[in-house]
Write a protein that holds these residues in place. Structure first.
Motif, PDB file in Angstrom:
ATOM      1  N   MET A  26      38.272  -8.430 -14.932  1.00  0.00           N
ATOM      2  CA  MET A  26      37.460  -8.842 -13.802  1.00  0.00           C
ATOM      3  C   MET A  26      37.328  -7.708 -12.798  1.00  0.00           C
ATOM      4  SD  MET A  26      35.835 -11.452 -12.335  1.00  0.00           S
ATOM      5  CE  MET A  26      36.562 -12.993 -12.867  1.00  0.00           C
ATOM      6  N   ALA A  27      38.424  -7.005 -12.539  1.00  0.00           N
ATOM      7  CA  ALA A  27      38.388  -5.914 -11.562  1.00  0.00           C
ATOM      8  C   ALA A  27      37.455  -4.792 -12.025  1.00  0.00           C
ATOM      9  CB  ALA A  27      39.804  -5.378 -11.344  1.00  0.00           C
ATOM     10  N   ALA A  28      37.542  -4.438 -13.336  1.00  0.00           N
ATOM     11  CA  ALA A  28      36.681  -3.372 -13.841  1.00  0.00           C
ATOM     12  C   ALA A  28      35.211  -3.776 -13.782  1.00  0.00           C
ATOM     13  CB  ALA A  28      37.077  -3.025 -15.273  1.00  0.00           C
ATOM     14  N   GLY A  29      34.910  -5.027 -14.124  1.00  0.00           N
ATOM     15  CA  GLY A  29      33.525  -5.487 -14.062  1.00  0.00           C
ATOM     16  C   GLY A  29      32.980  -5.476 -12.653  1.00  0.00           C
ATOM     17  N   LEU A  30      33.790  -5.998 -11.697  1.00  0.00           N
ATOM     18  CA  LEU A  30      33.343  -5.992 -10.298  1.00  0.00           C
ATOM     19  C   LEU A  30      33.227  -4.564  -9.770  1.00  0.00           C
ATOM     20  CD1 LEU A  30      35.396  -9.001  -8.897  1.00  0.00           C
ATOM     21  CD2 LEU A  30      32.952  -8.921  -9.395  1.00  0.00           C
ATOM     22  N   ARG A  31      34.114  -3.683 -10.240  1.00  0.00           N
ATOM     23  CA  ARG A  31      34.029  -2.286  -9.803  1.00  0.00           C
ATOM     24  C   ARG A  31      32.713  -1.661 -10.267  1.00  0.00           C
ATOM     25  NH1 ARG A  31      38.228  -0.469 -12.236  1.00  0.00           N
ATOM     26  NH2 ARG A  31      37.112   0.425 -14.017  1.00  0.00           N
ATOM     27  N   ASP A  32      32.304  -1.952 -11.511  1.00  0.00           N
ATOM     28  CA  ASP A  32      31.034  -1.414 -11.993  1.00  0.00           C
ATOM     29  C   ASP A  32      29.853  -2.007 -11.242  1.00  0.00           C
ATOM     30  OD1 ASP A  32      32.134   0.301 -13.798  1.00  0.00           O
ATOM     31  OD2 ASP A  32      31.929  -1.017 -15.529  1.00  0.00           O
ATOM     32  N   LEU A  33      29.934  -3.303 -10.927  1.00  0.00           N
ATOM     33  CA  LEU A  33      28.853  -3.902 -10.142  1.00  0.00           C
ATOM     34  C   LEU A  33      28.781  -3.280  -8.754  1.00  0.00           C
ATOM     35  CD1 LEU A  33      28.926  -7.711 -11.040  1.00  0.00           C
ATOM     36  CD2 LEU A  33      27.627  -5.866 -12.079  1.00  0.00           C
ATOM     37  N   GLY A  34      29.968  -3.031  -8.160  1.00  0.00           N
ATOM     38  CA  GLY A  34      29.982  -2.375  -6.864  1.00  0.00           C
ATOM     39  C   GLY A  34      29.424  -0.961  -6.938  1.00  0.00           C
ATOM     40  N   LEU A  35      29.763  -0.243  -8.024  1.00  0.00           N
ATOM     41  CA  LEU A  35      29.240   1.104  -8.203  1.00  0.00           C
ATOM     42  C   LEU A  35      27.718   1.082  -8.311  1.00  0.00           C
ATOM     43  CD1 LEU A  35      29.755   4.133  -8.816  1.00  0.00           C
ATOM     44  CD2 LEU A  35      29.915   3.496 -11.227  1.00  0.00           C
ATOM     45  N   ASN A  36      27.186   0.122  -9.057  1.00  0.00           N
ATOM     46  CA  ASN A  36      25.728   0.023  -9.184  1.00  0.00           C
ATOM     47  C   ASN A  36      25.075  -0.377  -7.873  1.00  0.00           C
ATOM     48  OD1 ASN A  36      24.456   0.268 -12.097  1.00  0.00           O
ATOM     49  ND2 ASN A  36      26.527  -0.534 -12.349  1.00  0.00           N
ATOM     50  N   ALA A  37      25.783  -1.202  -7.075  1.00  0.00           N
ATOM     51  CA  ALA A  37      25.242  -1.546  -5.765  1.00  0.00           C
ATOM     52  C   ALA A  37      25.131  -0.310  -4.883  1.00  0.00           C
ATOM     53  CB  ALA A  37      26.119  -2.611  -5.102  1.00  0.00           C
ATOM     54  N   VAL A  38      26.152   0.546  -4.929  1.00  0.00           N
ATOM     55  CA  VAL A  38      26.127   1.768  -4.125  1.00  0.00           C
ATOM     56  C   VAL A  38      25.014   2.701  -4.597  1.00  0.00           C
ATOM     57  CG1 VAL A  38      27.437   3.837  -3.526  1.00  0.00           C
ATOM     58  CG2 VAL A  38      28.562   1.606  -3.528  1.00  0.00           C
ATOM     59  N   THR A  39      24.914   2.904  -5.914  1.00  0.00           N
ATOM     60  CA  THR A  39      23.848   3.781  -6.422  1.00  0.00           C
ATOM     61  C   THR A  39      22.467   3.165  -6.166  1.00  0.00           C
ATOM     62  OG1 THR A  39      24.089   2.778  -8.633  1.00  0.00           O
ATOM     63  CG2 THR A  39      25.307   4.820  -8.184  1.00  0.00           C
ATOM     64  N   GLY A  40      22.380   1.831  -6.152  1.00  0.00           N
ATOM     65  CA  GLY A  40      21.108   1.194  -5.829  1.00  0.00           C
ATOM     66  C   GLY A  40      20.693   1.462  -4.391  1.00  0.00           C
ATOM     67  N   LEU A  41      21.667   1.378  -3.465  1.00  0.00           N
ATOM     68  CA  LEU A  41      21.355   1.695  -2.065  1.00  0.00           C
ATOM     69  C   LEU A  41      20.988   3.169  -1.915  1.00  0.00           C
ATOM     70  CD1 LEU A  41      24.165  -0.359  -0.291  1.00  0.00           C
ATOM     71  CD2 LEU A  41      21.733  -0.941  -0.528  1.00  0.00           C
ATOM     72  N   ALA A  42      21.669   4.038  -2.666  1.00  0.00           N
ATOM     73  CA  ALA A  42      21.313   5.458  -2.635  1.00  0.00           C
ATOM     74  C   ALA A  42      19.896   5.676  -3.175  1.00  0.00           C
ATOM     75  CB  ALA A  42      22.321   6.266  -3.444  1.00  0.00           C
ATOM     76  N   ALA A  43      19.551   4.953  -4.238  1.00  0.00           N
ATOM     77  CA  ALA A  43      18.187   5.054  -4.776  1.00  0.00           C
ATOM     78  C   ALA A  43      17.161   4.595  -3.751  1.00  0.00           C
ATOM     79  CB  ALA A  43      18.079   4.220  -6.061  1.00  0.00           C
ATOM     80  N   LEU A  44      17.484   3.531  -3.018  1.00  0.00           N
ATOM     81  CA  LEU A  44      16.581   3.056  -1.972  1.00  0.00           C
ATOM     82  C   LEU A  44      16.414   4.102  -0.880  1.00  0.00           C
ATOM     83  CD1 LEU A  44      14.885   0.777  -0.758  1.00  0.00           C
ATOM     84  CD2 LEU A  44      16.985  -0.126   0.271  1.00  0.00           C
ATOM     85  N   ALA A  45      17.517   4.751  -0.491  1.00  0.00           N
ATOM     86  CA  ALA A  45      17.437   5.782   0.536  1.00  0.00           C
ATOM     87  C   ALA A  45      16.581   6.963   0.080  1.00  0.00           C
ATOM     88  CB  ALA A  45      18.842   6.260   0.896  1.00  0.00           C
ATOM     89  N   LEU A  46      16.650   7.318  -1.204  1.00  0.00           N
ATOM     90  CA  LEU A  46      15.830   8.415  -1.715  1.00  0.00           C
ATOM     91  C   LEU A  46      14.373   7.994  -1.903  1.00  0.00           C
ATOM     92  CD1 LEU A  46      18.258   9.880  -4.410  1.00  0.00           C
ATOM     93  CD2 LEU A  46      17.688  10.873  -2.194  1.00  0.00           C
ATOM     94  N   LEU A  47      14.165   6.709  -2.118  1.00  0.00           N
ATOM     95  CA  LEU A  47      12.804   6.229  -2.348  1.00  0.00           C
ATOM     96  C   LEU A  47      11.995   6.161  -1.054  1.00  0.00           C
ATOM     97  CD1 LEU A  47      11.046   5.171  -4.725  1.00  0.00           C
ATOM     98  CD2 LEU A  47      11.763   2.858  -4.079  1.00  0.00           C
ATOM     99  N   VAL A  48      12.665   6.009   0.065  1.00  0.00           N
ATOM    100  CA  VAL A  48      11.963   5.843   1.341  1.00  0.00           C
ATOM    101  C   VAL A  48      11.071   7.046   1.665  1.00  0.00           C
ATOM    102  CG1 VAL A  48      12.304   5.696   3.833  1.00  0.00           C
ATOM    103  CG2 VAL A  48      13.584   4.190   2.315  1.00  0.00           C
TER     104      VAL A  48
END
Length: 408
Positions: A26-48
């Motif tokens: 569970m921890a590894a899965g949530l960690r990957d989801l959190g990692l994707n959330a961070v990279t998603g926000l970074a992608a949004l910042a670059l897309l602006v």
């Protein structure tokens, strides 16, 4: 709690390698989801800044390219996401595992991934947190506390079921994000699709060339060759003829047959590359074909230059075939031809006000046009509802190479 899928043949691998069993905590899965959330926000910042530049393009009147620094950061972020996706899919095994080729995606695919990942990255983590909050509210806050043995057992089973559902959801989210990243960022996928398209296009070209060669061979055999044989026979007859008047008559017949053979050869050459196309360009050649059409044709040309000769020939024959279909099958009272070149694409539209109902599988005419265009990565769009009107839109990506030829 762990979700385990043992590997065939035992629980451990060879010495020096990681265990063959695949586990996802569970921890590894949530960690990957959190990692994707961070990279998603970074992608949004670059897309602006890219979106702001695109929004300002109509105001400034010029095409605004994405900043080089933004593209560099986007490519680094995309490369990180590709490595993560490859690692996830290779642990799960199957055909999607393995390492992608070192080449990265192009600018368009990178920008597309930024737009998709800015939403798809944070969404699974948000959905998982919302699920946890909803289950906590339903099972622990809405129900009164009861310490009986039966209720404690039911509560324990509920917790186990909730954990299993959440773990399954996390695993599905994680795999889905990895597959989406591979789909958008792996150039091998696009290359495979392109190879299949080129293979189909090459097969169509080979078939079209074979059919064209058979047509030329048949026209030569039935036309010019037969007439040349007749000329030879007439000349042999004239040589053996004793009557001077009869000899002159035979020679005149041979001369007439030679003229017919020359006409056949000229028609055959026009079918390969019409002289009007070389002399007057694409617009003049289409105008000449329209003048021969018994249905009145309205012409609308806006071509500021000339395509390459092979493209000109393909578009001309496509237009001629489309006008022939109008004459034979449409029952139309009028037709129109529009020719444009915009944003690197040559677009030819042939339409009529006839009965409609045209289909690609109804004959060889439309398939022949489509095969001609496919050689140059072109496309054919058909709109022909019952009752009309019918429009064929033919598009070929190409550049114009010389100034427009006036044929006034």
């Amino acid at each position: 709690m762990r979700w385990t899928r043992p590997a065939p043949g035992g629980a451990t691998g060879k010495a020096g390698r990681r265990p063959a069993g695949r586990t996802l905590s569970m921890a590894a899965g949530l960690r990957d989801l959190g990692l994707n959330a961070v990279t998603g926000l970074a992608a949004l910042a670059l897309l602006v800044p890219v979106a702001v530049g695109a929004a300002l393009a109509p105001v400034t009147g010029s095409r605004v390219a994405p900043p080089a620094r933004v593209l560099g950061l986007a490519r680094r972020l995309a490369a990180f996401q590709r490595r993560w996706a490859n690692r996830v899919l290779s642990r799960e095994g199957g055909a999607d595992g393995g390492v992608s080729p070192p080449a990265g995606p192009g600018t368009r695919r990178t920008l597309l991934w930024l737009a998709v990942h800015s939403v798809a990255g944070p969404a699974p983590l948000v959905a998982t947190c919302a699920m946890l909050t909803a289950l906590d509210y339903v099972f622990f806050r809405m129900r009164p506390m009861d310490t009986s043995t039966l209720n404690t057992f039911a509560m324990s089973m509920s917790i186990v079921a909730i954990a299993a559902v959440i773990l399954l959801s996390v695993a599905l989210f994680r795999t889905g994000q990895a597959r989406l990243a591979r789909l958008l960022l792996d150039p091998a996928r696009a290359a495979d699709t392109r190879i299949r398209e080129l293979t189909a296009s090459r097969a169509a070209v080979v078939d079209a060339r074979a059919a064209e060669l058979r047509r030329i061979e048949r026209d030569l055999h039935d036309g010019a060759q037969a007439k040349l044989i007749a000329i030879r026979m007439h000349l042999a007859l004239a040589r053996s003829c004793g009557d001077p008047d009869e000899r002159l008559q035979v020679i005149d017949e041979a001369r007439e047959i030679a003229g017919q053979a020359l006409t056949d050869l000229r028609d055959l050459v026009r079918g390969i590359h019409p002289p009007v196309l070389a002399d007057r360009g694409l617009t003049g050649a289409i105008e000449a074909s329209a003048l021969l059409c018994p249905v009145p044709v309205a012409l609308d040309f806006d071509l500021p230059g000339r395509p390459q000769p092979p493209v000109e020939s393909a578009v001309y024959f496509a237009a001629a075939e489309a006008l022939t279909n109008v004459t034979r099958h449409s029952g139309a009272s009028r037709a129109w031809v529009r020719l444009r070149h915009t944003v690197g694409v040559l677009r030819l539209t042939v339409g009529d006000d006839g009965r409609g109902g045209a289909r690609r599988d109804a004959g060889t005419g439309l398939r022949g046009i489509e095969n001609r265009l496919s050689v140059f990565d072109g496309s054919l769009t058909l709109s022909s509802p019952l009752g009309g009107p019918t429009e064929l839109i033919m598009e070929i990506p190409c550049a114009l190479s010389s100034p427009k030829i006036s044929h006034s």
